[in-house]
Motif scaffolding. Structure first.
Motif, mmCIF file in Angstrom:
data_model
loop_
_atom_site.group_PDB
_atom_site.id
_atom_site.type_symbol
_atom_site.label_atom_id
_atom_site.label_comp_id
_atom_site.label_asym_id
_atom_site.label_seq_id
_atom_site.Cartn_x
_atom_site.Cartn_y
_atom_site.Cartn_z
ATOM 1 N N ASP A 75 -2.419 -10.254 -4.728
ATOM 2 C CA ASP A 75 -1.742 -9.023 -4.274
ATOM 3 C C ASP A 75 -2.754 -7.922 -3.952
ATOM 4 O O ASP A 75 -2.631 -7.219 -2.941
ATOM 5 N N VAL A 76 -3.758 -7.762 -4.817
ATOM 6 C CA VAL A 76 -4.784 -6.741 -4.591
ATOM 7 C C VAL A 76 -5.539 -7.039 -3.297
ATOM 8 O O VAL A 76 -5.790 -6.139 -2.486
ATOM 9 N N LEU A 77 -5.869 -8.299 -3.088
ATOM 10 C CA LEU A 77 -6.605 -8.697 -1.884
ATOM 11 C C LEU A 77 -5.787 -8.400 -0.624
ATOM 12 O O LEU A 77 -6.323 -7.876 0.362
ATOM 13 N N ILE A 78 -4.503 -8.692 -0.665
ATOM 14 C CA ILE A 78 -3.625 -8.394 0.477
ATOM 15 C C ILE A 78 -3.625 -6.898 0.767
ATOM 16 O O ILE A 78 -3.747 -6.476 1.920
ATOM 17 N N ASN A 79 -3.502 -6.083 -0.290
ATOM 18 C CA ASN A 79 -3.487 -4.625 -0.103
ATOM 19 C C ASN A 79 -4.786 -4.115 0.504
ATOM 20 O O ASN A 79 -4.772 -3.273 1.408
ATOM 21 N N ILE A 80 -5.914 -4.621 0.009
ATOM 22 C CA ILE A 80 -7.207 -4.178 0.552
ATOM 23 C C ILE A 80 -7.339 -4.610 2.007
ATOM 24 O O ILE A 80 -7.768 -3.828 2.860
ATOM 25 N N ARG A 81 -6.952 -5.851 2.320
ATOM 26 C CA ARG A 81 -7.031 -6.334 3.713
ATOM 27 C C ARG A 81 -6.160 -5.494 4.647
ATOM 28 O O ARG A 81 -6.566 -5.155 5.756
ATOM 29 N N ILE A 91 -18.612 1.751 5.933
ATOM 30 C CA ILE A 91 -17.198 1.807 5.547
ATOM 31 C C ILE A 91 -16.627 0.388 5.472
ATOM 32 O O ILE A 91 -15.890 0.058 4.550
ATOM 33 N N ARG A 92 -17.002 -0.489 6.432
ATOM 34 C CA ARG A 92 -16.575 -1.892 6.353
ATOM 35 C C ARG A 92 -17.020 -2.487 5.021
ATOM 36 O O ARG A 92 -16.269 -3.224 4.389
ATOM 37 N N ALA A 93 -18.241 -2.167 4.602
ATOM 38 C CA ALA A 93 -18.778 -2.711 3.350
ATOM 39 C C ALA A 93 -17.925 -2.308 2.155
ATOM 40 O O ALA A 93 -17.777 -3.087 1.201
ATOM 41 N N LEU A 94 -17.348 -1.107 2.188
ATOM 42 C CA LEU A 94 -16.483 -0.661 1.091
ATOM 43 C C LEU A 94 -15.244 -1.534 0.947
ATOM 44 O O LEU A 94 -14.665 -1.632 -0.125
ATOM 45 N N SER A 120 -14.763 -9.811 -1.142
ATOM 46 C CA SER A 120 -15.560 -10.998 -1.489
ATOM 47 C C SER A 120 -15.627 -11.192 -3.001
ATOM 48 O O SER A 120 -15.605 -12.327 -3.481
ATOM 49 N N LEU A 121 -15.667 -10.098 -3.781
ATOM 50 C CA LEU A 121 -15.648 -10.218 -5.241
ATOM 51 C C LEU A 121 -14.330 -10.830 -5.715
ATOM 52 O O LEU A 121 -14.321 -11.697 -6.591
ATOM 53 N N ILE A 122 -13.233 -10.383 -5.130
ATOM 54 C CA ILE A 122 -11.924 -10.904 -5.516
ATOM 55 C C ILE A 122 -11.820 -12.387 -5.153
ATOM 56 O O ILE A 122 -11.333 -13.193 -5.951
ATOM 57 N N GLU A 123 -12.276 -12.743 -3.957
ATOM 58 C CA GLU A 123 -12.230 -14.151 -3.552
ATOM 59 C C GLU A 123 -13.060 -15.018 -4.497
ATOM 60 O O GLU A 123 -12.653 -16.119 -4.875
ATOM 61 N N SER A 124 -14.203 -14.510 -4.911
ATOM 62 C CA SER A 124 -15.055 -15.239 -5.856
ATOM 63 C C SER A 124 -14.359 -15.372 -7.210
ATOM 64 O O SER A 124 -14.374 -16.445 -7.825
#
Length: 190
Positions: A133-139, A154-157, A163-167
């Protein structure tokens, strides 16, 4: 000088980027960039942080001379020379030595033996759902802000937490699989 809090560090960055900014401007930018979701920054902490930075002499405040609607005259903040030096030192320290860890999750990992394996697996599956859910919100936030068209910093933010969440998702999925294997072994040994 003592290390800055995360809120103070972020505030110095925003004020420098904007050349000068009011509390309202800062709040708006924090919402647009999604800082609140990963940096735990509330509106109250922004104003408290601005006061601390002003008291430390890292920023200066002045009335903007522009008043819109009701309420007090907006105060605009600018960097001092000491503030700029402090910010540069914090950026170098942050990029070179800080770690991303969720201590609460680590404590939970250490206590897995205190749960039934099925309970641990259930909790870890909930974590996978939460992370998804968090990953969807960030995307979604990333795409709504312009996605690949955003400046690199800004992309890096957005890309770093994704990438941390995916890991972490991969780590948790592997942990669940290992617990499931242990459960099978326990059944076969009984």
């Amino acid at each position: 000088m003592n290390q800055l809090s995360n809120v103070e560090f972020m505030l110095l960055q925003v004020i420098t980027e904007c050349n000068q900014a009011s509390g309202y401007d800062i709040n708006k930018l924090i919402d647009q960039r999604g800082y609140r979701e990963w940096a735990n920054i509330g509106t109250t902490s922004i104003y408290a942080g601005l006061k601390k930075l002003n008291d430390k002499g890292l920023i200066e405040s002045e009335d903007s001379g522009e008043k819109f609607g009701k309420g007090p005259m907006p105060i605009r903040f600018t960097m001092t020379e000491v503030g700029m030096t402090t910010l540069r030192n914090e950026i170098i320290a942050g990029l070179s030595s800080s770690r991303e860890r969720d201590n609460r999750f680590d404590l939970g990992l250490a206590a897995i033996p205190l749960l039934e394996k099925g309970e641990a697996i259930g909790a870890l599956r909930k974590r996978l759902d939460f992370l998804g859910d968090v990953l969807i919100n960030i995307r979604q936030n990333y795409e709504s802000q312009g996605g690949v068209r955003l400046p690199l910093y800004i992309r890096a933010l957005f890309l770093h937490p994704m990438s941390l969440i995916e890991s972490e998702q991969a780590f948790v999925a592997n942990l669940i699989n290992e617990l499931l294997e242990e459960m099978k072994e326990d059944v076969n040994n009984d």
